[in-house]
Design a protein around this motif. Structure first.
Motif, short mmCIF file in Angstrom:
data_model
loop_
_atom_site.label_atom_id
_atom_site.label_comp_id
_atom_site.label_asym_id
_atom_site.label_seq_id
_atom_site.Cartn_x
_atom_site.Cartn_y
_atom_site.Cartn_z
N SER A 180 16.58 -7.51 6.99
CA SER A 180 15.50 -6.66 6.51
C SER A 180 14.14 -7.23 6.89
N ALA A 181 13.30 -6.39 7.49
CA ALA A 181 11.96 -6.80 7.90
C ALA A 181 11.02 -6.75 6.70
N VAL A 182 10.04 -7.61 6.69
CA VAL A 182 9.07 -7.64 5.59
C VAL A 182 7.68 -7.21 6.04
N ALA A 183 7.50 -6.96 7.33
CA ALA A 183 6.20 -6.54 7.83
C ALA A 183 6.38 -5.53 8.95
N GLY A 184 5.39 -4.68 9.11
CA GLY A 184 5.39 -3.73 10.22
C GLY A 184 6.32 -2.56 10.01
N LEU A 185 6.42 -1.74 11.05
CA LEU A 185 7.15 -0.48 10.98
C LEU A 185 8.60 -0.60 11.40
N THR B 4 9.16 7.50 0.91
CA THR B 4 9.05 7.42 2.36
C THR B 4 8.26 6.17 2.72
N GLY B 5 8.35 5.80 3.96
CA GLY B 5 7.70 4.58 4.40
C GLY B 5 8.68 3.43 4.40
N PHE B 6 8.20 2.27 3.98
CA PHE B 6 9.01 1.06 4.07
C PHE B 6 9.02 0.31 2.75
N PRO B 7 9.85 0.77 1.83
CA PRO B 7 9.92 0.10 0.52
C PRO B 7 10.53 -1.29 0.65
N ASN B 8 10.09 -2.18 -0.23
CA ASN B 8 10.68 -3.52 -0.22
C ASN B 8 12.11 -3.45 -0.77
N ALA B 9 12.82 -4.55 -0.65
CA ALA B 9 14.24 -4.58 -1.03
C ALA B 9 14.44 -4.20 -2.50
N ARG B 10 13.55 -4.64 -3.36
CA ARG B 10 13.69 -4.35 -4.79
C ARG B 10 13.58 -2.85 -5.06
N LEU B 11 12.63 -2.18 -4.44
CA LEU B 11 12.47 -0.74 -4.62
C LEU B 11 13.65 0.02 -4.01
#
Length: 176
Positions: free
Chosen positions: A118-123, A161-168
């Motif tokens: 899982s990425a933590v930055a960018g698209l 939509t977008g890039f939720p973090n792992a917790r979300l």
């Protein structure tokens, strides 16, 4: 504003047979269950203030004729085009209409989603995915943002939509 640079329209295509474990949009996998919409209808439904269009899935390149027609029409209208694909660039150029579609796309984010990367930055959803800047419309810094948009509807449903973090992501999978 969370699926690419600037104010964007997002088009989710229906159908994907790649089966990436942990995919954020599994509702888009079953082919033939979405609403059929013409390229013309899509183009006229985009609000005037929108700068660009993001195409996601399902898997856009599994609808090769439709994708090519869509990106060609969007390009003629002057929109920037960003496409998310589970296929790699090497696979796309071998697909029907792959090269033709790529010729109209400004940014391609490619590669299968890998939940354990899982990425933590960018698209990108996962770190194995590659951001390909195919035209000079954007620079790498334009693609660094990572945001999430939640829409709370009156009926009590929530869309993400977008890039939720792992917790979300885990929260919404549990709430289903």
């Amino acid at each position: 504003m969370v699926n690419g640079p600037g104010l964007r329209a997002v088009i989710h295509v229906q159908g994907c047979s790649l089966g990436c474990k942990g995919c954020f949009n599994p509702a888009s996998h079953q082919a033939g269950t979405g609403k059929k919409v013409s390229v013309g209808e899509i183009c006229t439904s985009i609000p005037a203030e929108v700068e660009g269009v993001t195409i996601s899935g399902g898997e856009p390149f599994q609808q090769p004729e439709g994708l090519l027609a869509l990106v060609q029409a969007l390009r003629k209208l002057g929109y920037s085009i960003l496409v998310f694909s589970g296929y790699t660039m090497e696979e796309i150029v071998q697909l029907p209409n792959g090269r033709g579609a790529l010729a109209c796309i400004d940014v391609l984010i490619d590669g299968r989603y890998e939940a354990d990367k899982s990425a933590v930055a960018g698209l990108r959803g996962s770190t194995n995915q590659v951001i390909h800047i195919l035209t000079d419309r954007y620079q790498p810094d334009d693609l660094l943002t990572r945001q999430t948009e939640l829409t709370f509807r009156q009926d009590g449903t929530v869309s993400v939509t977008g890039f939720p973090n792992a917790r979300l992501r885990r929260f919404f999978r549990q709430e289903g």
